[in-house]
Design a protein around this motif. Structure first.
Motif, short mmCIF file in Angstrom:
data_model
loop_
_atom_site.label_atom_id
_atom_site.label_comp_id
_atom_site.label_asym_id
_atom_site.label_seq_id
_atom_site.Cartn_x
_atom_site.Cartn_y
_atom_site.Cartn_z
N LYS A 153 0.83 -1.21 0.00
CA LYS A 153 0.00 0.00 0.00
C LYS A 153 0.87 1.26 0.00
CE LYS A 153 -4.23 -1.40 0.03
NZ LYS A 153 -5.11 -1.11 -1.09
N ALA A 154 1.99 1.22 0.71
CA ALA A 154 2.90 2.37 0.73
C ALA A 154 3.45 2.62 -0.67
CB ALA A 154 4.03 2.13 1.72
N ALA A 155 3.85 1.55 -1.35
CA ALA A 155 4.37 1.69 -2.72
C ALA A 155 3.30 2.28 -3.64
CB ALA A 155 4.83 0.33 -3.25
N GLU A 156 2.07 1.81 -3.48
CA GLU A 156 0.96 2.33 -4.28
C GLU A 156 0.77 3.82 -4.04
OE1 GLU A 156 -3.72 1.59 -3.93
OE2 GLU A 156 -2.56 -0.24 -4.35
N LYS A 157 0.80 4.23 -2.79
CA LYS A 157 0.62 5.65 -2.46
C LYS A 157 1.78 6.50 -2.96
CE LYS A 157 -2.33 5.21 1.60
NZ LYS A 157 -3.42 6.07 1.21
N LEU A 158 2.99 5.92 -2.99
CA LEU A 158 4.16 6.65 -3.46
C LEU A 158 4.30 6.65 -4.98
CD1 LEU A 158 6.71 5.39 -0.78
CD2 LEU A 158 5.72 7.70 -0.95
N GLY A 159 3.54 5.79 -5.65
CA GLY A 159 3.59 5.73 -7.11
C GLY A 159 4.79 4.95 -7.65
N ILE A 160 5.26 3.98 -6.86
CA ILE A 160 6.38 3.14 -7.29
C ILE A 160 6.00 1.68 -7.09
CG2 ILE A 160 8.14 4.89 -6.82
CD1 ILE A 160 8.74 3.48 -4.17
N CYS A 161 6.81 0.77 -7.65
CA CYS A 161 6.52 -0.65 -7.50
C CYS A 161 7.00 -1.14 -6.13
CB CYS A 161 7.17 -1.46 -8.62
SG CYS A 161 8.96 -1.56 -8.53
N VAL A 162 6.53 -2.30 -5.73
CA VAL A 162 6.88 -2.86 -4.43
C VAL A 162 8.38 -3.15 -4.35
CG1 VAL A 162 6.48 -4.79 -2.85
CG2 VAL A 162 4.58 -3.85 -4.13
N GLY A 163 8.96 -3.60 -5.44
CA GLY A 163 10.40 -3.88 -5.45
C GLY A 163 11.22 -2.63 -5.17
N SER A 164 10.82 -1.51 -5.75
CA SER A 164 11.52 -0.25 -5.50
C SER A 164 11.31 0.21 -4.07
CB SER A 164 11.03 0.83 -6.47
OG SER A 164 11.39 0.51 -7.80
N ALA A 165 10.11 0.01 -3.54
CA ALA A 165 9.84 0.38 -2.15
C ALA A 165 10.68 -0.47 -1.21
CB ALA A 165 8.35 0.21 -1.84
N LYS A 166 10.81 -1.76 -1.49
CA LYS A 166 11.64 -2.63 -0.65
C LYS A 166 13.10 -2.21 -0.74
CE LYS A 166 12.51 -7.30 0.75
NZ LYS A 166 12.29 -8.70 0.51
N SER A 167 13.54 -1.79 -1.90
CA SER A 167 14.90 -1.30 -2.06
C SER A 167 15.13 -0.07 -1.18
CB SER A 167 15.16 -0.97 -3.53
OG SER A 167 16.42 -0.38 -3.69
N LEU A 168 14.14 0.82 -1.12
CA LEU A 168 14.24 2.00 -0.26
C LEU A 168 14.31 1.59 1.21
CD1 LEU A 168 11.76 4.48 -1.99
CD2 LEU A 168 14.26 4.49 -2.10
N VAL A 169 13.59 0.55 1.58
CA VAL A 169 13.62 0.04 2.96
C VAL A 169 15.02 -0.51 3.25
CG1 VAL A 169 12.77 -1.76 4.51
CG2 VAL A 169 11.16 -0.45 3.11
N GLN A 170 15.55 -1.31 2.35
CA GLN A 170 16.86 -1.93 2.57
C GLN A 170 17.98 -0.89 2.62
OE1 GLN A 170 16.70 -4.70 -0.70
NE2 GLN A 170 16.02 -6.37 0.62
N ARG A 171 17.81 0.21 1.93
CA ARG A 171 18.81 1.28 1.95
C ARG A 171 18.60 2.23 3.14
NH1 ARG A 171 17.72 3.27 -3.81
NH2 ARG A 171 18.43 5.23 -2.91
N GLY A 172 17.57 2.00 3.95
CA GLY A 172 17.33 2.81 5.14
C GLY A 172 16.63 4.12 4.87
N ILE A 173 16.06 4.29 3.68
CA ILE A 173 15.38 5.53 3.32
C ILE A 173 13.93 5.51 3.77
CG2 ILE A 173 14.64 6.96 1.38
CD1 ILE A 173 17.21 5.98 -0.07
N LEU A 174 13.26 4.40 3.55
CA LEU A 174 11.86 4.25 3.94
C LEU A 174 11.81 3.39 5.20
CD1 LEU A 174 8.83 4.62 3.27
CD2 LEU A 174 8.99 2.56 1.87
#
Length: 79
Positions: A6-27
């Motif tokens: 749902k966060a990825a949907e709200k941000l307008g990006i795919c889930v893989g990109s959102a998980k990448s942001l999580v792994q990099r400590g951004i999200l």
């Protein structure tokens, strides 16, 4: 808290990109147990760091990104 999907949907990006942001400590996101869904605080979606991270994802998209989203033809190179 909302799911990473749902966060990825709200941000307008795919889930893989959102998980990448999580792994990099951004999200910021947490898991109760390994393998359980990632949960993201709603207020984190509006932070400056997340906005910059999402903009980086968007900037890396192909020039004609929208054309690829609904393409029903599988393209194989060399054929």
């Amino acid at each position: 808290m909302i799911s990473l999907m749902k966060a990825a949907e709200k941000l307008g990006i795919c889930v893989g990109s959102a998980k990448s942001l999580v792994q990099r400590g951004i999200l910021p996101a947490t898991q109760i147990l390994p393998g359980s869904p990632w949960m993201v605080p709603v207020e984190a979606l509006s932070s400056e760091a997340v906005r910059i991270g999402v903009q980086g994802v968007i900037d890396r998209r192909p020039k004609f990104y929208e054309d690829y989203q609904y393409d029903k033809v599988v393209r194989l190179s060399g054929i």
